[in-house]
Design an enzyme around this catalytic site. Structure first.
Site, PDB file in Angstrom:
ATOM      1  N   ASP A  25       0.865  -1.183   0.000  1.00 22.65           N
ATOM      2  CA  ASP A  25       0.000   0.000   0.000  1.00 22.65           C
ATOM      3  C   ASP A  25       0.902   1.234   0.000  1.00 22.65           C
ATOM      4  O   ASP A  25       1.677   1.444   0.927  1.00 22.65           O
ATOM      5  CB  ASP A  25      -0.885  -0.023   1.251  1.00 22.65           C
ATOM      6  CG  ASP A  25      -1.959   1.053   1.241  1.00 22.65           C
ATOM      7  OD1 ASP A  25      -1.795   2.057   0.512  1.00 22.65           O
ATOM      8  OD2 ASP A  25      -2.959   0.900   1.962  1.00 22.65           O
ATOM      9  N   ASP A  59      -2.576   2.570  -6.221  1.00 21.38           N
ATOM     10  CA  ASP A  59      -1.600   2.572  -5.123  1.00 21.38           C
ATOM     11  C   ASP A  59      -1.663   1.328  -4.238  1.00 21.38           C
ATOM     12  O   ASP A  59      -1.230   1.352  -3.088  1.00 21.38           O
ATOM     13  CB  ASP A  59      -1.764   3.833  -4.272  1.00 21.38           C
ATOM     14  CG  ASP A  59      -3.155   3.974  -3.675  1.00 21.38           C
ATOM     15  OD1 ASP A  59      -4.020   3.112  -3.948  1.00 21.38           O
ATOM     16  OD2 ASP A  59      -3.396   4.951  -2.945  1.00 21.38           O
ATOM     17  N   GLU A  60      -2.164   0.230  -4.790  1.00 25.29           N
ATOM     18  CA  GLU A  60      -2.257  -1.012  -4.021  1.00 25.29           C
ATOM     19  C   GLU A  60      -1.999  -2.216  -4.921  1.00 25.29           C
ATOM     20  O   GLU A  60      -2.475  -2.250  -6.056  1.00 25.29           O
ATOM     21  CB  GLU A  60      -3.644  -1.179  -3.395  1.00 25.29           C
ATOM     22  CG  GLU A  60      -4.026  -0.129  -2.372  1.00 25.29           C
ATOM     23  CD  GLU A  60      -5.437  -0.330  -1.873  1.00 25.29           C
ATOM     24  OE1 GLU A  60      -5.660  -0.178  -0.660  1.00 25.29           O
ATOM     25  OE2 GLU A  60      -6.320  -0.653  -2.690  1.00 25.29           O
TER      26      GLU A  60
END
Length: 352
Positions: A7, A105-106
């Site tokens: 993350d 973003d993961e």
């Protein structure tokens, strides 16, 4: 299976800090400006200097500026963030071929064939964190566990810039102790419904009849929670990113009037179809952003491709469903198409 979840910490704001180091240490707020009026729109993300004062994703920009008038407010630059994200995802692919990109973003990595145990997984997580920091100057948080859900929970516990392993024994403990609102994929509204049924912890889902649970939150979520509570959840890493095309537009004023909302919805469909090129969608979702910036969506998948005319008629039905099931006014309305097939010019491939 051993899953490693990555993350990227307060990603948009952190990219802005990397590009402009003078922002470091200052409260930075990245915003989606709607253009309705000055400062209309919502916060996309904020760094931790801003978050500690209560400025967080989803709140109106006007409210954020009341809380923190001296913060640095920046417009969201999605293309810039996407470039950084793509580079980081390519770094992650060096550690596993089995990677599921969950968002900008993961990402989830199946590292089962890369490590023998959680100790080695932890060391690999540290290596990944250091590599990303070295190459991109971006800090990330890493969560590691037996499946995707508990790997994400581990990361949530370790934020920011942390690393945590939830081993099999801790999974069992969390099944007993985890608040239902902290289960990934269970939003506040669903959690409130569950708590009215007496379901406060994840394990409590096993004490209620399945049909009653299904009637309250739907079959998919009910099965998801039951599988977690039984420690049977084992959804694999999906290496293909789900591709979708869509558009959301901001209305001039918040509304629940179907006829007032329809022109904005049709505009979103028109602009989305322009971007489809030769792809034909089989799935359509209408996405509504409510007056309090919550997101509500309803969708349908067809056995064949959807023509634009079908998209218009089906979107109205889905919008009506949203209005019937949710009493809040709608602020933004849009559509998302997915499950594409290639256009071959044959009418039989359309569901009209």
């Amino acid at each position: 299976m051993i899953v490693l979840f990555v993350d990227f910490d307060y990603f948009y704001a952190q990219v802005e800090e990397v590009l402009n180091p003078s922002l470091k240490g200052k409260p930075v707020v990245v915003c989606v400006f709607s253009g309705r009026f000055e400062d209309s729109g919502a916060v996309a993300t904020a760094n931790y200097e801003a978050r500690k004062f209560g400025v967080k994703a989803g709140i109106p920009i006007v409210e954020a500026k009341k809380i923190l008038p001296n913060a640095v407010y920046l417009p969201m630059r999605k293309e810039v963030y996407q470039q950084v994200s793509s580079r980081i995802m390519n770094l992650l692919r060096e550690y596993s071929e089995k990677i599921e990109i969950a968002s900008i973003d993961e990402a989830y990595l199946d590292i089962s064939d890369k490590v023998r145990d959680y100790r080695e997984a932890y060391n690999l997580g540290l290596e990944i964190k250091n590599k990303i920091l070295e190459k991109e100057k971006i800090t990330v948080t890493v969560g590691i566990s037996k499946n995707k859900v508990f790997a994400k929970i581990a990361a949530d516990m370790a934020k920011p810039n942390g690393i945590k392993v939830i081993d099999d024994e801790e999974v069992k403990r969390l099944i007993r102790e985890l608040d239902i609102a902290d289960v990934p994929g269970i939003g506040n509204i669903t959690a409130e419904k569950l708590k009215k049924l007496g379901i406060n912890k994840l394990v409590d889902t096993l004490s209620i009849e399945f049909d009653k649970l299904k009637g309250m939150i739907g079959e998919a979520k009910a099965k998801y929670l039951i599988s977690l509570a039984r420690d049977e959840y084992n959804e694999p890493i999906r290496t293909r990113v789900r591709k979708s095309i869509g558009r959301i537009v901001t209305m001039k004023r918040n509304s629940r009037n179907l006829e007032e909302i329809k022109p904005y919805l049709f505009r979103a469909i028109e602009e989305s179809y322009y971007k489809l090129d030769k792809r034909i969608p089989k799935a359509i979702h209408v996405v509504a952003v409510t007056e309090d910036l919550d997101i509500v969506s309803r969708g349908r998948t067809f056995p064949h491709g959807i023509s634009k005319e079908t998209a218009y008629s089906e979107s109205v039905k889905l919008l009506q469903k949203i209005l019937e099931e949710d009493e809040r006014k709608i602020r933004r309305i849009g559509v998302r198409f997915s499950k594409f097939i290639e256009a071959i010019g044959l009418d039989k491939f359309f569901d009209t």
